[in-house]
Write an enzyme that holds these catalytic residues in place. Structure first.
Site, PDB file in Angstrom:
ATOM      1  N   THR A  67       5.847  -0.051  11.101  1.00  0.00           N
ATOM      2  CA  THR A  67       5.477  -0.180  12.513  1.00  0.00           C
ATOM      3  C   THR A  67       5.417  -1.621  13.000  1.00  0.00           C
ATOM      4  OG1 THR A  67       3.125  -0.219  11.955  1.00  0.00           O
ATOM      5  CG2 THR A  67       4.101   1.920  12.395  1.00  0.00           C
ATOM      6  N   THR A 143       3.611   0.036   4.712  1.00  0.00           N
ATOM      7  CA  THR A 143       2.587  -0.497   3.811  1.00  0.00           C
ATOM      8  C   THR A 143       2.356   0.330   2.550  1.00  0.00           C
ATOM      9  OG1 THR A 143       0.843   0.666   5.060  1.00  0.00           O
ATOM     10  CG2 THR A 143       1.346  -1.616   5.698  1.00  0.00           C
ATOM     11  N   ASP A 144       2.703   1.610   2.549  1.00  0.00           N
ATOM     12  CA  ASP A 144       2.311   2.461   1.421  1.00  0.00           C
ATOM     13  C   ASP A 144       2.925   2.030   0.095  1.00  0.00           C
ATOM     14  OD1 ASP A 144       0.626   3.996   2.928  1.00  0.00           O
ATOM     15  OD2 ASP A 144       2.084   5.577   3.311  1.00  0.00           O
ATOM     16  N   LYS A 231      -2.162  -2.024  -2.439  1.00  0.00           N
ATOM     17  CA  LYS A 231      -2.893  -1.451  -1.315  1.00  0.00           C
ATOM     18  C   LYS A 231      -4.022  -0.596  -1.864  1.00  0.00           C
ATOM     19  CE  LYS A 231      -2.189   1.376   2.840  1.00  0.00           C
ATOM     20  NZ  LYS A 231      -1.223   2.161   3.646  1.00  0.00           N
TER      21      LYS A 231
END
Length: 376
Positions: A67, A143-144, A231
């Site tokens: 995003t 981000t995952d 993360k």
């Protein structure tokens, strides 16, 4: 058949009543309407493209998805990649004072859809960027699995003892740019600033870096080692932490002022690599989690399918359910014998020795626990 017919009749009657009610509503509140054969395409006014400052260092912005480099297409309501340089500069005008941006679109993928072939494309894009004179690259990414791709970039460039010719940054955003709480803008500013003006990579922890918010507040972003971070939270802006070590540096943002807080490490820079090492896309690795539901049939299926390696996320110091002290779990013994035979025949078995998010030097002393950020 009778019940079906009755139900169908009731359904038709319901539609008829709804249509009559809708017609009455239209007559009461709508003066007129027009049926269009085609949905109109709304053209956005791109405006005049402002030239970039040719005296600034060149940075390639390599878009893979996520995003952070997206915008809403108001004609369709969909989110699309903003991958043209002038669009990015219009959205984040602060970048004009930091670097010349050349945007390269590799794709627009969710990070969980990435494969080793996409790592190779990223590596090739960074190689081409440095060959064209770029001093740094910023890879925008979901981000995952961002920390997995950042490790791939690090090992691709420095896994054979070298270092990349320039700085490689991976960044993403936890919240979309159209939200007031978005972290996208500052993550992008910090990343481009590091790529353009950061210290030359030594080839150790900095072959690739991840740059994201350092806390839930704005104003400071962490520069994390690309091969040693992960993360750990699904939505926090500071979702990424280094693994058992400190951050490499911080990028402070205060209005138009952007500064790097960095203490050089005592490393002699490695020799600059001529090209990154590409990953073998044909390699297949079967991964298993050590828990009460790990059964030998699952592992045997991977062996029979010809996987190149078996990777186990073990418990404790790399433990698997391969003992049967109560003599009531024959599957444990079967798993042990199966792995022994597979290894003796040349099979590759890799153990992840500790999957805990906390470690401690004394299990009885919780105050000595250290989390992934290296904080006591």
């Amino acid at each position: 058949v009778f019940r079906f017919s009755a139900s169908l009749s009731a359904l038709v009657a319901s539609f008829f009543v709804s249509f009559v009610a809708l017609s009455a509503l239209v007559d009461a509140y709508v003066d007129s309407f027009e049926v269009l054969e085609h949905t109109p395409h709304i053209e956005e006014d791109a405006g005049e493209i402002e030239p970039q400052d040719e005296t600034l260092p060149l940075v390639h912005l390599i878009h893979t998805g996520g995003t952070i480099a997206s915008k809403v297409d108001y004609a369709t309501g969909a989110v699309t990649a903003r991958f043209d340089p002038h669009e990015l500069l219009d959205a984040v005008p602060e970048l004009r004072k930091i670097a010349r941006i050349r945007a390269v679109k590799l794709g627009n993928m969710w990070s969980d859809d990435l494969r080793p072939r996409h790592w190779n494309r990223m590596l090739k894009a960074t190689e081409e960027a440095f060959a064209e004179g770029a001093v740094g690259c910023v890879i925008t990414h979901g981000t995952d699995t961002l920390h997995i791709s950042s490790a791939a970039m690090s090992y691709g460039w420095a896994g054979q003892g070298g270092r990349p010719p320039g700085r490689i940054v991976l960044t993403g955003s936890q919240r979309s740019p159209d939200r007031g709480s978005s972290d996208a803008t500052e993550n992008l500013i910090a990343s481009v600033h590091w790529a353009a003006h950061g210290p030359p990579p030594s080839g150790y922890r900095d072959s690739s870096v991840v740059i994201v918010h350092a806390s839930s507040s704005d104003g400071r972003c962490s520069v994390l080692p690309g091969c040693a971070c992960r993360k750990y939270h699904s939505s926090r802006r500071d979702a990424f932490k280094p693994i058992n070590q400190e951050a490499l540096a911080f990028v402070d943002i205060d209005g138009d002022s952007v500064n790097i807080d960095y203490s050089p490490e005592a490393h002699d820079a490695r020799v600059e690599a001529l090209a990154p090492k590409q990953f073998d896309e044909s390699i297949r690795i079967a991964q298993f989690i050590s828990d009460p539901h790990l059964h030998p049939d699952q592992v045997q299926g991977a062996i029979d399918a010809g996987f190149d390696a078996l990777l186990f996320h073990g418990t404790g110091l790399g433990h698997l359910p391969i003992s049967d002290p109560e003599e009531d779990s024959l599957e444990n013994t079967r798993l042990r014998v199966m792995l022994e035979d597979h290894i003796s025949e040349g099979g590759v078995v890799v153990m992840v020795t500790n999957t805990c998010l906390l470690y401690t030097s004394d299990a009885a002393d919780e105050e000595d626990s250290v989390d992934l950020g290296g904080r006591r």
